[in-house]
Motif scaffolding. Structure first.
Motif, PDB file in Angstrom:
ATOM      1  N   LYS A  27      37.538   8.539 -69.101  1.00 48.31           N
ATOM      2  CA  LYS A  27      38.638   8.343 -70.488  1.00 48.31           C
ATOM      3  C   LYS A  27      39.057   9.685 -70.693  1.00 48.31           C
ATOM      4  O   LYS A  27      40.387   9.735 -71.614  1.00 48.31           O
ATOM      5  N   MET A  28      38.529  10.925 -70.523  1.00 40.52           N
ATOM      6  CA  MET A  28      39.071  12.003 -70.763  1.00 40.52           C
ATOM      7  C   MET A  28      40.124  12.562 -70.041  1.00 40.52           C
ATOM      8  O   MET A  28      41.029  13.430 -70.334  1.00 40.52           O
ATOM      9  N   LEU A  29      40.318  12.192 -68.758  1.00 38.06           N
ATOM     10  CA  LEU A  29      41.530  12.263 -67.821  1.00 38.06           C
ATOM     11  C   LEU A  29      42.824  11.634 -68.676  1.00 38.06           C
ATOM     12  O   LEU A  29      42.795  10.476 -69.229  1.00 38.06           O
ATOM     13  N   ASP A  30      43.851  12.314 -68.205  1.00 37.49           N
ATOM     14  CA  ASP A  30      45.211  11.731 -68.287  1.00 37.49           C
ATOM     15  C   ASP A  30      45.323  10.465 -67.869  1.00 37.49           C
ATOM     16  O   ASP A  30      44.745  10.048 -66.608  1.00 37.49           O
ATOM     17  N   PRO A  31      45.891   9.413 -68.256  1.00 36.94           N
ATOM     18  CA  PRO A  31      45.968   8.250 -67.930  1.00 36.94           C
ATOM     19  C   PRO A  31      46.414   7.794 -66.253  1.00 36.94           C
ATOM     20  O   PRO A  31      45.853   7.142 -65.490  1.00 36.94           O
ATOM     21  N   SER A  32      47.354   8.903 -66.041  1.00 37.91           N
ATOM     22  CA  SER A  32      47.885   8.636 -64.768  1.00 37.91           C
ATOM     23  C   SER A  32      46.970   9.058 -63.854  1.00 37.91           C
ATOM     24  O   SER A  32      46.759   8.580 -62.686  1.00 37.91           O
TER      25      SER A  32
END
Length: 127
Positions: A27-32
């Motif tokens: 969830k900490m990652l960019d959505p893409s």
């Protein structure tokens, strides 16, 4: 019997905690990036299950062409997947849901082995 039952509960708690930790990291990652990571993981699992003897340990979604992301769907027509000491061509189409946290639909096509002479030009590292 009670000890075994207690041991199973402890294992279940640890597994649940590990899953929550992985989800929090995702969830900490960019959505893409999250969508690509989830779909790459799905590809490795599917290839490993569907092709006896293959144990994928690395995947590069953009090895031969850029990925195409539109909303929650990613298409990786020029991916490469490594199993053992061999890289293979791969293409996949993956649709996620829940902000990229779950894979809804997935299809792929595994291609031929990639010659080592092409590896360095396509971000493919030796095992």
């Amino acid at each position: 019997m009670c000890l075994a039952f207690g041991g199973l509960i402890l294992i279940a708690v640890a597994t649940t905690a590990e899953a929550r930790s992985r989800d929090a990291e995702m969830k900490m990652l960019d959505p893409s990036e999250r969508i690509e990571q989830r779909c790459n993981t799905k590809a490795m699992g599917e290839v490993g299950r569907d092709h006896k003897g293959m144990k994928p340990d690395e995947l590069v979604a953009y090895a031969y062409s850029d990925t195409h992301l539109k909303g929650p769907r990613i298409k990786a027509p020029g991916a490469a997947i490594r199993s053992g000491r061999t890289w293979y061509h791969l293409s996949y189409d993956c649709l996620t849901e829940h902000d990229g946290m779950d894979v809804k639909t997935f299809s792929y096509k595994l291609g031929s082995a990639i010659p080592d002479s092409e590896w360095s030009h396509h971000y493919l590292v030796a095992p």
